[in-house]
Design a protein around this motif. Structure first.
Motif, PDB file in Angstrom:
ATOM      1  N   ARG A   7     -73.394   4.013 -25.964  1.00  0.00           N
ATOM      2  CA  ARG A   7     -73.432   3.636 -24.551  1.00  0.00           C
ATOM      3  C   ARG A   7     -74.134   4.696 -23.698  1.00  0.00           C
ATOM      4  NH1 ARG A   7     -70.105   6.444 -21.119  1.00  0.00           N
ATOM      5  NH2 ARG A   7     -70.350   5.033 -19.374  1.00  0.00           N
ATOM      6  N   GLY A   9     -57.732   3.842 -16.907  1.00  0.00           N
ATOM      7  CA  GLY A   9     -58.651   3.395 -15.872  1.00  0.00           C
ATOM      8  C   GLY A   9     -57.861   2.708 -14.780  1.00  0.00           C
ATOM      9  N   THR A  10     -58.543   2.440 -13.680  1.00  0.00           N
ATOM     10  CA  THR A  10     -57.902   1.834 -12.510  1.00  0.00           C
ATOM     11  C   THR A  10     -57.167   0.540 -12.846  1.00  0.00           C
ATOM     12  OG1 THR A  10     -59.456   2.831 -10.985  1.00  0.00           O
ATOM     13  CG2 THR A  10     -58.441   0.779 -10.273  1.00  0.00           C
ATOM     14  N   TYR A  34     -73.294  -0.662 -18.273  1.00  0.00           N
ATOM     15  CA  TYR A  34     -72.544  -1.849 -18.684  1.00  0.00           C
ATOM     16  C   TYR A  34     -73.467  -2.896 -19.293  1.00  0.00           C
ATOM     17  CZ  TYR A  34     -68.182  -0.145 -16.886  1.00  0.00           C
ATOM     18  OH  TYR A  34     -67.038   0.586 -16.723  1.00  0.00           O
ATOM     19  N   GLY A  61     -65.950   1.289 -23.548  1.00  0.00           N
ATOM     20  CA  GLY A  61     -66.963   0.767 -22.640  1.00  0.00           C
ATOM     21  C   GLY A  61     -66.593   0.921 -21.166  1.00  0.00           C
ATOM     22  N   GLY A  62     -65.301   0.870 -20.855  1.00  0.00           N
ATOM     23  CA  GLY A  62     -64.900   0.914 -19.443  1.00  0.00           C
ATOM     24  C   GLY A  62     -63.655   1.712 -19.165  1.00  0.00           C
ATOM     25  N   ALA A  63     -63.227   2.546 -20.115  1.00  0.00           N
ATOM     26  CA  ALA A  63     -62.015   3.333 -19.890  1.00  0.00           C
ATOM     27  C   ALA A  63     -62.090   4.638 -20.670  1.00  0.00           C
ATOM     28  CB  ALA A  63     -60.769   2.546 -20.314  1.00  0.00           C
ATOM     29  N   ASN A  64     -61.509   5.694 -20.120  1.00  0.00           N
ATOM     30  CA  ASN A  64     -61.395   6.976 -20.827  1.00  0.00           C
ATOM     31  C   ASN A  64     -60.244   6.894 -21.831  1.00  0.00           C
ATOM     32  OD1 ASN A  64     -62.280   9.494 -18.259  1.00  0.00           O
ATOM     33  ND2 ASN A  64     -63.506   7.915 -19.259  1.00  0.00           N
ATOM     34  N   ARG A 102     -67.520  10.311  -6.217  1.00  0.00           N
ATOM     35  CA  ARG A 102     -68.154   9.881  -7.469  1.00  0.00           C
ATOM     36  C   ARG A 102     -69.346   8.969  -7.185  1.00  0.00           C
ATOM     37  NH1 ARG A 102     -64.249   7.282 -11.841  1.00  0.00           N
ATOM     38  NH2 ARG A 102     -64.455   5.478 -10.465  1.00  0.00           N
ATOM     39  N   LYS A 150     -71.408   5.933 -12.560  1.00  0.00           N
ATOM     40  CA  LYS A 150     -70.947   4.541 -12.624  1.00  0.00           C
ATOM     41  C   LYS A 150     -72.099   3.620 -12.231  1.00  0.00           C
ATOM     42  CE  LYS A 150     -66.421   2.493 -12.060  1.00  0.00           C
ATOM     43  NZ  LYS A 150     -65.895   2.624 -13.427  1.00  0.00           N
ATOM     44  N   SER A 184     -63.119   9.558 -15.153  1.00  0.00           N
ATOM     45  CA  SER A 184     -62.114   8.614 -14.657  1.00  0.00           C
ATOM     46  C   SER A 184     -61.151   9.299 -13.699  1.00  0.00           C
ATOM     47  CB  SER A 184     -61.340   8.048 -15.852  1.00  0.00           C
ATOM     48  OG  SER A 184     -60.074   7.572 -15.455  1.00  0.00           O
ATOM     49  N   ILE A 185     -60.930   8.677 -12.564  1.00  0.00           N
ATOM     50  CA  ILE A 185     -59.981   9.207 -11.573  1.00  0.00           C
ATOM     51  C   ILE A 185     -58.553   9.071 -12.111  1.00  0.00           C
ATOM     52  CG2 ILE A 185     -59.051   8.809  -9.245  1.00  0.00           C
ATOM     53  CD1 ILE A 185     -62.048   7.935  -8.550  1.00  0.00           C
ATOM     54  N   THR A 186     -58.300   7.996 -12.850  1.00  0.00           N
ATOM     55  CA  THR A 186     -56.986   7.810 -13.462  1.00  0.00           C
ATOM     56  C   THR A 186     -56.714   8.923 -14.471  1.00  0.00           C
ATOM     57  OG1 THR A 186     -57.457   5.449 -13.330  1.00  0.00           O
ATOM     58  CG2 THR A 186     -55.509   6.107 -14.605  1.00  0.00           C
ATOM     59  N   LEU A 188     -67.685   9.122 -18.393  1.00  0.00           N
ATOM     60  CA  LEU A 188     -67.493   8.817 -16.970  1.00  0.00           C
ATOM     61  C   LEU A 188     -66.189   9.492 -16.504  1.00  0.00           C
ATOM     62  CD1 LEU A 188     -66.220   6.759 -14.629  1.00  0.00           C
ATOM     63  CD2 LEU A 188     -68.683   7.124 -14.611  1.00  0.00           C
ATOM     64  N   GLU A 198     -65.477   7.730 -25.207  1.00  0.00           N
ATOM     65  CA  GLU A 198     -64.583   6.838 -24.468  1.00  0.00           C
ATOM     66  C   GLU A 198     -64.902   5.417 -24.890  1.00  0.00           C
ATOM     67  OE1 GLU A 198     -65.324   6.214 -20.272  1.00  0.00           O
ATOM     68  OE2 GLU A 198     -67.311   7.063 -20.413  1.00  0.00           O
TER      69      GLU A 198
HETATM   70  C1  LIG Z   1     -64.795   3.137 -14.109  1.00  0.00           C
HETATM   71  C2  LIG Z   1     -64.812   3.662 -15.502  1.00  0.00           C
HETATM   72  C3  LIG Z   1     -63.698   4.314 -16.058  1.00  0.00           C
HETATM   73  C4  LIG Z   1     -62.369   4.447 -15.348  1.00  0.00           C
HETATM   74  O1  LIG Z   1     -62.414   5.202 -14.185  1.00  0.00           O
HETATM   75  P1  LIG Z   1     -61.235   5.125 -13.109  1.00  0.00           P
HETATM   76  O2  LIG Z   1     -61.737   5.940 -11.987  1.00  0.00           O
HETATM   77  O3  LIG Z   1     -60.014   5.668 -13.731  1.00  0.00           O
HETATM   78  O4  LIG Z   1     -61.072   3.672 -12.779  1.00  0.00           O
HETATM   79  C5  LIG Z   1     -63.826   4.833 -17.338  1.00  0.00           C
HETATM   80  N1  LIG Z   1     -64.963   4.697 -18.050  1.00  0.00           N
HETATM   81  C6  LIG Z   1     -66.050   4.045 -17.551  1.00  0.00           C
HETATM   82  C7  LIG Z   1     -67.266   3.921 -18.389  1.00  0.00           C
HETATM   83  C8  LIG Z   1     -65.999   3.508 -16.258  1.00  0.00           C
HETATM   84  O5  LIG Z   1     -67.074   2.871 -15.773  1.00  0.00           O
END
Ligand SMILES: *Cc1c(COP(=O)(O)O)cnc(C)c1O
Length: 337
Positions: free
Chosen positions: A174, A284-285, A189, A222-225, A82, A184, A246-248, A244, A220
């Motif tokens: 966003r 998210g992670t 952000y 701001g920082g998680a799916n 990624r 990423k 997300s690996i999670t 984005l 999604e």
């Molecule tokens: C990092 C991020 C995620 C979560 O991704 P993971 O790989 O699961 O940690 C989701 N949305 C956004 C905008 C991110 O920057």
């Protein structure tokens, strides 16, 4: 190895400086060998490309101690891939993916004393990042770059039990169509900061972004799916080029299919249908899955089960895979020591 004297279960999500970090430099068209340093301070010219034009991207993953006492991390090869995507989109040189994983392992090993013990709920957060470092004033990519990885111990995400989140449908965006929402980059952000502060001031935990072209589909936060569970137990997650990856979330989809025999749909999710879902979670992670209790769409409240039965099962299974109490698919767990 002697662990640091840290009150693991009372750690928050803040920066705690650890001893070693990895640094590699790109100059004259190539990466140097890179290595560990104790110096946490970066010195750069006032005109560095990252400072003027925000040419930077990052990754985030975690190291933790499994039930049988190994230090491991979760699918670092996907973070490497990624980050390579992010770099290509930002016209930055790719740090070779195999070297990325080696550098993650080396950095965590050097900070093993900061990896929280099993059962504490805390983890060692790993932050790889890259930025253009040489002076650039005309708008163009930098010529020289620095790639770094630092680590910081972070506390259990669900301290004092799980409190379901309250989200609002955002009026600000966003990610533009064909923009950078799928990589990423710090710039995604920077532009979300105004909105997250505003959301908190209004009593919401997070903003749910909709597609900025039509404002009719969920993307999604701001920082998680985001994932939804239908009343008959199907997992639904939005599909869009501006989310984005997300690996999670990708891991949860596989867990849902292969471990829990759930039906999984990755497809556009209309704003008008979110009232029909039974459960909702952010992934998210940091938290694996954070249950959502409520989404507020301009005064209209949509309620979900919070940590409902399906989200609980998904959470327990993926956590179990990560912690070594549930067998992992091949290649998911990178053993560090
Ligand atoms: C990092 C991020 C995620 C979560 O991704 P993971 O790989 O699961 O940690 C989701 N949305 C956004 C905008 C991110 O920057």
């Amino acid at each position: 190895m002697e662990k640091k004297n840290i009150d693991w279960s009372n750690l928050g999500f803040g920066y705690v400086q650890t001893e070693q970090r990895f640094v590699a430099n790109f100059k004259n068209g190539q990466w140097d060998a890179g290595g560990l340093t104790t110096n946490a301070t970066i010195e750069m010219n006032e005109c560095a490309c990252v400072l003027q034009y925000a040419q930077t991207c990052f990754e985030g993953l975690k190291a933790y101690t499994t039930a049988d006492g190994h230090i491991v991390c979760f699918r670092p090869d996907l973070n490497a891939a990624r980050m390579a995507e992010s770099c290509r989109r930002m016209r930055m040189p790719v740090f070779p993916e195999d070297k990325f994983v080696e550098a993650v392992v080396e950095t965590v090993r050097a900070n093993a004393a900061y990896v929280p013990p099993y059962g504490s709920g805390a983890t060692l957060y790993i932050r790889p990042f890259m930025f253009g470092i040489d002076p650039i004033i005309g708008v163009k990519p930098a010529n020289e770059y620095q790639f770094r990885i630092f680590t910081t111990p972070v506390g259990p995400y669900f301290k004092g039990g799980v409190k379901p989140l309250t989200l609002r449908i955002s009026d600000l965006d966003r990610a533009a169509p064909k923009g950078t929402g799928h990589i990423k980059a710090g710039l995604n952000y920077a532009m979300s900061l105004y909105n997250i502060v505003d959301a908190h001031e209004q009593g919401y935990d997070e903003n749910v972004y909709v597609d900025s072209a039509t404002r009719t589909h969920i993307e999604e936060t701001g920082g998680a799916n985001i994932i939804f569970i239908t009343k008959d137990g199907k997992l639904v997650t939005p599909k869009s080029d501006t989310i984005l990856p997300s690996i999670t979330r990708r891991s949860l989809l596989q867990v849902a299919k292969d471990y829990l025999n759930l039906e999984v749909e990755e497809r556009p999710v209309a704003l008008s249908e979110i009232g029909e879902f039974a459960e909702c979670g952010l992934c998210g992670t940091a938290a694996v899955i954070s249950p959502v209790g409520k989404i507020v769409d301009h005064g209209k409240e949509i309620r979900y089960a919070g940590m409902g039965p399906v989200i609980q099962k998904l959470y327990d299974t993926l956590r179990g895979i990560q912690m070594g109490t549930v067998p992992a698919p091949a290649g998911w767990i990178q053993v560090i020591e």
